[in-house]
Design a protein around this motif. Structure first.
Motif, PDB file in Angstrom:
ATOM      1  N   VAL A   1      47.227  43.247  21.292  1.00 36.75           N
ATOM      2  CA  VAL A   1      47.315  44.467  20.440  1.00 36.75           C
ATOM      3  C   VAL A   1      46.428  45.407  21.158  1.00 36.75           C
ATOM      4  N   GLN A   2      45.119  45.125  21.611  1.00 39.18           N
ATOM      5  CA  GLN A   2      44.262  46.078  22.379  1.00 39.18           C
ATOM      6  C   GLN A   2      44.613  46.385  23.640  1.00 39.18           C
ATOM      7  N   CYS A   3      45.454  45.732  24.026  1.00 41.80           N
ATOM      8  CA  CYS A   3      46.028  45.917  25.595  1.00 41.80           C
ATOM      9  C   CYS A   3      47.061  47.046  25.360  1.00 41.80           C
ATOM     10  N   GLU A   4      48.226  46.853  24.403  1.00 35.65           N
ATOM     11  CA  GLU A   4      49.185  47.975  24.165  1.00 35.65           C
ATOM     12  C   GLU A   4      48.619  48.885  23.713  1.00 35.65           C
ATOM     13  N   ASN A   5      47.437  49.037  22.817  1.00 39.35           N
ATOM     14  CA  ASN A   5      46.802  50.346  22.465  1.00 39.35           C
ATOM     15  C   ASN A   5      46.273  51.194  23.681  1.00 39.35           C
ATOM     16  N   THR A   6      45.582  50.324  24.494  1.00 48.70           N
ATOM     17  CA  THR A   6      45.006  50.987  25.763  1.00 48.70           C
ATOM     18  C   THR A   6      45.994  51.513  26.323  1.00 48.70           C
ATOM     19  N   LYS A   7      46.998  51.028  26.708  1.00 50.17           N
ATOM     20  CA  LYS A   7      48.140  51.662  27.621  1.00 50.17           C
ATOM     21  C   LYS A   7      48.998  52.859  27.030  1.00 50.17           C
ATOM     22  N   ARG A   8      49.131  52.747  25.833  1.00 44.94           N
ATOM     23  CA  ARG A   8      49.557  53.865  24.957  1.00 44.94           C
ATOM     24  C   ARG A   8      48.693  55.146  25.251  1.00 44.94           C
TER      25      ARG A   8
ATOM     26  N   VAL B   1      47.557  59.594  32.094  1.00 46.90           N
ATOM     27  CA  VAL B   1      46.747  58.715  33.308  1.00 46.90           C
ATOM     28  C   VAL B   1      47.756  57.721  33.933  1.00 46.90           C
ATOM     29  N   PRO B   2      47.840  58.035  35.086  1.00 42.74           N
ATOM     30  CA  PRO B   2      48.643  56.637  35.847  1.00 42.74           C
ATOM     31  C   PRO B   2      47.830  55.528  35.931  1.00 42.74           C
ATOM     32  N   TYR B   3      48.449  54.383  35.719  1.00 43.12           N
ATOM     33  CA  TYR B   3      47.591  52.983  36.012  1.00 43.12           C
ATOM     34  C   TYR B   3      48.736  52.047  36.359  1.00 43.12           C
ATOM     35  N   ASP B   4      48.164  50.862  36.621  1.00 40.25           N
ATOM     36  CA  ASP B   4      48.814  49.784  37.038  1.00 40.25           C
ATOM     37  C   ASP B   4      48.378  48.521  36.111  1.00 40.25           C
ATOM     38  N   VAL B   5      49.486  47.888  35.760  1.00 37.11           N
ATOM     39  CA  VAL B   5      49.098  46.630  34.804  1.00 37.11           C
ATOM     40  C   VAL B   5      48.979  45.339  35.676  1.00 37.11           C
ATOM     41  N   VAL B   6      48.193  44.495  35.310  1.00 39.09           N
ATOM     42  CA  VAL B   6      48.167  43.135  35.793  1.00 39.09           C
ATOM     43  C   VAL B   6      48.181  42.096  34.866  1.00 39.09           C
ATOM     44  N   ASP B   7      49.083  41.296  34.741  1.00 42.66           N
ATOM     45  CA  ASP B   7      49.250  40.302  33.723  1.00 42.66           C
ATOM     46  C   ASP B   7      48.275  39.217  33.953  1.00 42.66           C
ATOM     47  N   MET B   8      47.220  39.146  33.410  1.00 45.41           N
ATOM     48  CA  MET B   8      46.466  37.905  34.013  1.00 45.41           C
ATOM     49  C   MET B   8      46.788  36.396  33.542  1.00 45.41           C
TER      50      MET B   8
ATOM     51  N   ALA C   1      38.446  51.331  36.335  1.00 45.18           N
ATOM     52  CA  ALA C   1      38.704  52.940  37.011  1.00 45.18           C
ATOM     53  C   ALA C   1      37.929  53.363  38.020  1.00 45.18           C
ATOM     54  N   GLY C   2      38.219  52.918  39.228  1.00 41.21           N
ATOM     55  CA  GLY C   2      37.126  53.472  40.376  1.00 41.21           C
ATOM     56  C   GLY C   2      36.058  52.314  40.186  1.00 41.21           C
ATOM     57  N   GLU C   3      34.687  52.955  39.868  1.00 35.53           N
ATOM     58  CA  GLU C   3      33.533  52.192  40.219  1.00 35.53           C
ATOM     59  C   GLU C   3      33.268  51.561  38.588  1.00 35.53           C
ATOM     60  N   ASP C   4      33.916  52.345  37.547  1.00 32.55           N
ATOM     61  CA  ASP C   4      33.932  52.159  36.191  1.00 32.55           C
ATOM     62  C   ASP C   4      34.593  50.981  35.713  1.00 32.55           C
ATOM     63  N   HIS C   5      34.221  50.312  34.882  1.00 33.56           N
ATOM     64  CA  HIS C   5      35.105  49.133  34.156  1.00 33.56           C
ATOM     65  C   HIS C   5      34.558  48.853  32.775  1.00 33.56           C
ATOM     66  N   TRP C   6      35.450  48.417  31.932  1.00 39.98           N
ATOM     67  CA  TRP C   6      35.239  48.238  30.676  1.00 39.98           C
ATOM     68  C   TRP C   6      36.067  47.095  29.905  1.00 39.98           C
ATOM     69  N   GLY C   7      35.712  46.323  28.830  1.00 37.24           N
ATOM     70  CA  GLY C   7      36.440  45.588  28.327  1.00 37.24           C
ATOM     71  C   GLY C   7      37.015  45.913  26.571  1.00 37.24           C
ATOM     72  N   GLY C   8      38.193  45.817  26.360  1.00 34.22           N
ATOM     73  CA  GLY C   8      38.412  46.088  25.068  1.00 34.22           C
ATOM     74  C   GLY C   8      39.234  47.720  25.075  1.00 34.22           C
ATOM     75  N   PHE C   9      39.529  47.873  23.769  1.00 34.20           N
ATOM     76  CA  PHE C   9      40.177  49.095  23.497  1.00 34.20           C
ATOM     77  C   PHE C   9      38.937  50.445  23.237  1.00 34.20           C
ATOM     78  N   LYS C  10      38.518  51.085  24.074  1.00 29.69           N
ATOM     79  CA  LYS C  10      37.530  52.054  24.169  1.00 29.69           C
ATOM     80  C   LYS C  10      37.752  53.339  24.116  1.00 29.69           C
ATOM     81  N   ILE C  11      38.147  53.845  22.987  1.00 27.49           N
ATOM     82  CA  ILE C  11      38.732  55.338  22.796  1.00 27.49           C
ATOM     83  C   ILE C  11      37.786  56.257  23.771  1.00 27.49           C
TER      84      ILE C  11
END
Length: 83
Positions: A12-19, A26-33, A56-66
């Motif tokens: 669910v958090q993945c879907e919310n992030t992509k939405r 924002v263009p993005y690629d999805v990798v199914d782990m 995102a470039g040098e930045d990264h985070w986990g979870g749905f971070k608004i």
């Protein structure tokens, strides 16, 4: 700047992030782990144990971070306006 969403099925958090990235244009690629062991191991090496993980470039985070997604959307808008 490229954005990659490392995702898992039925996340669910993945879907919310992509939405939210979609809403921000924002263009993005999805990798199914679940199908990419190398990606899964890379995410673990970054210290994450749950999905999604967004790089995102040098930045990264986990979870749905608004706040992080909003900041990336604003950066993307600025990049478009400067061209």
């Amino acid at each position: 700047m490229s954005v990659i969403v490392y995702s898992l099925p039925n996340c669910v958090q993945c879907e919310n992030t992509k939405r939210m990235l979609d809403r921000g244009g924002v263009p993005y690629d999805v990798v199914d782990m679940s199908k990419d062991e190398e990606a899964f191991n890379m995410v673990k090496e970054l210290g994450y144990q749950s999905a999604p993980v967004v790089v995102a470039g040098e930045d990264h985070w986990g979870g749905f971070k608004i706040d992080k997604i909003t900041a990336r959307s604003e950066e993307h808008t600025s990049e478009l306006q400067s061209h």
